[in-house]
Design a protein around this motif. Sequence first.
Motif, PDB file in Angstrom:
ATOM      1  N   ALA A  19       0.810  -1.212   0.000  1.00  0.00           N
ATOM      2  CA  ALA A  19       0.000   0.000   0.000  1.00  0.00           C
ATOM      3  C   ALA A  19       0.848   1.269   0.000  1.00  0.00           C
ATOM      4  O   ALA A  19       0.351   2.351  -0.335  1.00  0.00           O
ATOM      5  N   ASP A  20       2.129   1.152   0.344  1.00  0.00           N
ATOM      6  CA  ASP A  20       3.006   2.329   0.382  1.00  0.00           C
ATOM      7  C   ASP A  20       3.677   2.625  -0.954  1.00  0.00           C
ATOM      8  O   ASP A  20       4.242   3.709  -1.128  1.00  0.00           O
ATOM      9  N   VAL A  21       3.647   1.687  -1.911  1.00  0.00           N
ATOM     10  CA  VAL A  21       4.511   1.796  -3.089  1.00  0.00           C
ATOM     11  C   VAL A  21       4.043   2.881  -4.051  1.00  0.00           C
ATOM     12  O   VAL A  21       4.792   3.805  -4.387  1.00  0.00           O
ATOM     13  N   LEU A  22       2.822   2.776  -4.550  1.00  0.00           N
ATOM     14  CA  LEU A  22       2.331   3.785  -5.487  1.00  0.00           C
ATOM     15  C   LEU A  22       2.154   5.126  -4.784  1.00  0.00           C
ATOM     16  O   LEU A  22       2.433   6.188  -5.361  1.00  0.00           O
ATOM     17  N   ALA A  23       1.702   5.080  -3.528  1.00  0.00           N
ATOM     18  CA  ALA A  23       1.528   6.319  -2.763  1.00  0.00           C
ATOM     19  C   ALA A  23       2.858   7.053  -2.605  1.00  0.00           C
ATOM     20  O   ALA A  23       2.940   8.277  -2.804  1.00  0.00           O
ATOM     21  N   SER A  24       3.933   6.325  -2.271  1.00  0.00           N
ATOM     22  CA  SER A  24       5.243   6.959  -2.111  1.00  0.00           C
ATOM     23  C   SER A  24       5.758   7.500  -3.437  1.00  0.00           C
ATOM     24  O   SER A  24       6.391   8.564  -3.489  1.00  0.00           O
ATOM     25  N   SER A  25       5.484   6.779  -4.520  1.00  0.00           N
ATOM     26  CA  SER A  25       5.921   7.250  -5.840  1.00  0.00           C
ATOM     27  C   SER A  25       5.229   8.557  -6.216  1.00  0.00           C
ATOM     28  O   SER A  25       5.864   9.482  -6.733  1.00  0.00           O
ATOM     29  N   ALA A  26       3.919   8.634  -5.956  1.00  0.00           N
ATOM     30  CA  ALA A  26       3.187   9.869  -6.233  1.00  0.00           C
ATOM     31  C   ALA A  26       3.697  11.014  -5.367  1.00  0.00           C
ATOM     32  O   ALA A  26       3.837  12.158  -5.831  1.00  0.00           O
ATOM     33  N   GLN A  27       3.977  10.725  -4.097  1.00  0.00           N
ATOM     34  CA  GLN A  27       4.494  11.766  -3.201  1.00  0.00           C
ATOM     35  C   GLN A  27       5.876  12.220  -3.645  1.00  0.00           C
ATOM     36  O   GLN A  27       6.206  13.408  -3.559  1.00  0.00           O
TER      37      GLN A  27
ATOM     38  N   MET B  78       6.904  12.418  -6.636  1.00  0.00           N
ATOM     39  CA  MET B  78       6.708  13.321  -7.769  1.00  0.00           C
ATOM     40  C   MET B  78       6.328  14.725  -7.307  1.00  0.00           C
ATOM     41  O   MET B  78       6.550  15.694  -8.033  1.00  0.00           O
ATOM     42  N   ARG B  79       5.751  14.821  -6.118  1.00  0.00           N
ATOM     43  CA  ARG B  79       5.395  16.139  -5.563  1.00  0.00           C
ATOM     44  C   ARG B  79       6.488  16.673  -4.641  1.00  0.00           C
ATOM     45  O   ARG B  79       6.312  17.724  -4.014  1.00  0.00           O
ATOM     46  N   GLY B  80       7.580  15.937  -4.533  1.00  0.00           N
ATOM     47  CA  GLY B  80       8.668  16.365  -3.667  1.00  0.00           C
ATOM     48  C   GLY B  80       8.371  16.217  -2.194  1.00  0.00           C
ATOM     49  O   GLY B  80       9.001  16.885  -1.356  1.00  0.00           O
ATOM     50  N   GLU B  81       7.454  15.336  -1.841  1.00  0.00           N
ATOM     51  CA  GLU B  81       7.036  15.155  -0.451  1.00  0.00           C
ATOM     52  C   GLU B  81       7.742  13.974   0.200  1.00  0.00           C
ATOM     53  O   GLU B  81       8.149  13.014  -0.479  1.00  0.00           O
ATOM     54  N   ARG B  82       7.854  14.016   1.501  1.00  0.00           N
ATOM     55  CA  ARG B  82       8.364  12.865   2.246  1.00  0.00           C
ATOM     56  C   ARG B  82       7.387  11.712   2.085  1.00  0.00           C
ATOM     57  O   ARG B  82       6.174  11.920   1.963  1.00  0.00           O
ATOM     58  N   ASN B  83       7.916  10.500   2.100  1.00  0.00           N
ATOM     59  CA  ASN B  83       7.062   9.343   1.871  1.00  0.00           C
ATOM     60  C   ASN B  83       7.555   8.137   2.655  1.00  0.00           C
ATOM     61  O   ASN B  83       8.702   8.108   3.116  1.00  0.00           O
TER      62      ASN B  83
END
Length: 358
Positions: A13-21, A23-28
């Motif tokens: 559940a963390d994989v696609l969410a972290s990839s999207a984050q 791309m926004r330069g966010e911590r993940n």
Amino acid sequence: MLPTRAPGSRSLADVLASSAQAMRGERNALGLPAVAGAVVLLVDGLGAAQLGQRAGHARTLAGAPGGSLDAGFPSTTAVSLASLTTGALAGEHGLVGYDAFVPGHGVRNQLRDWGGPMDPARWQRRPTLFESTRSVVVAEAKHADSGFTRAVLRGAEYRGARALADRFALAERAARERSLVYLYVPELDRAGHESGWQSDDWIDALEELDGLVAGLVATLPRDVGLVATADHGMVDVDASAHRIVPRELLARVTDVAGEPRCLQLQVDGEADAVADDWRAWLGDGAWVATRQQVIDAGWLGEVHPEVAPRLGDVFVAARGRAAIYVDELDPARGMVGQHGSLTQDELRVPLRRFGAFA
């Protein structure tokens, strides 16, 4: 005793969410660095154990940094892909097994039996990550408008092709658009189910896949990252390890969902009593737990009240190399590679980083 999930542990559940984050330069959760675009490669059926034991046939995937994480439970495609694309575990998104209970309508397959009470817009309860990020899904063309696609891939542009190499070519082009790209590969899983993951067919599919991954990595723009993962691992089950449920154990069972490595039972009467009977029969050949015990173990995450009735009253998760069949004539007994349970061979999947993520 049922194994428990460590709170806060990394999962699919963390994989696609972290990839999207990223791309926004966010911590993940995965600690991925900031990128302009990301590709998430999901290889159906490639467990961390299987990759490790066949590393010589997959030098690109096996040699990349990143380690492994848990796919989620039950360790089956419908559950895992929904977790990947929503960033939530099964108790939240609502896909809780290969076959699951649809209250008032019986047992339905969660990959195929869409429509009616399984409305794709409602049965999968969570927004997808594609709905908030410019996204491209690359998969087989035949699934472009399926109910499952509408449930777990909504919000993305779907680009399909039949041949595996053509799908990698589509993903390469999409990566240059600096989108969030999801590339789904089912061929390895099919070879595993039919012939087993220890077969020559499986190795051939792995070698082809690894070569295509190497080619994709070589063409990635410098500011695009790629992560490769899977939805579950696999165990090979010989016919000698098939367990046929005695008729008397079914006397208080009203419906059976799940799959042979992880049955979910709806029962008439006390779930604890039924669970005790199944434990007595299977001994240490399975984890047998009530719904509440599974929830308490943390594998489903927070379970929404709307999702709870979709779960079995009793879960029977095979250990070792066994598969449990209610019907001796079940055609699924011809399947070699299987999954669904909580063994490390099924639950643990690779997480490998390439390009700007490496």
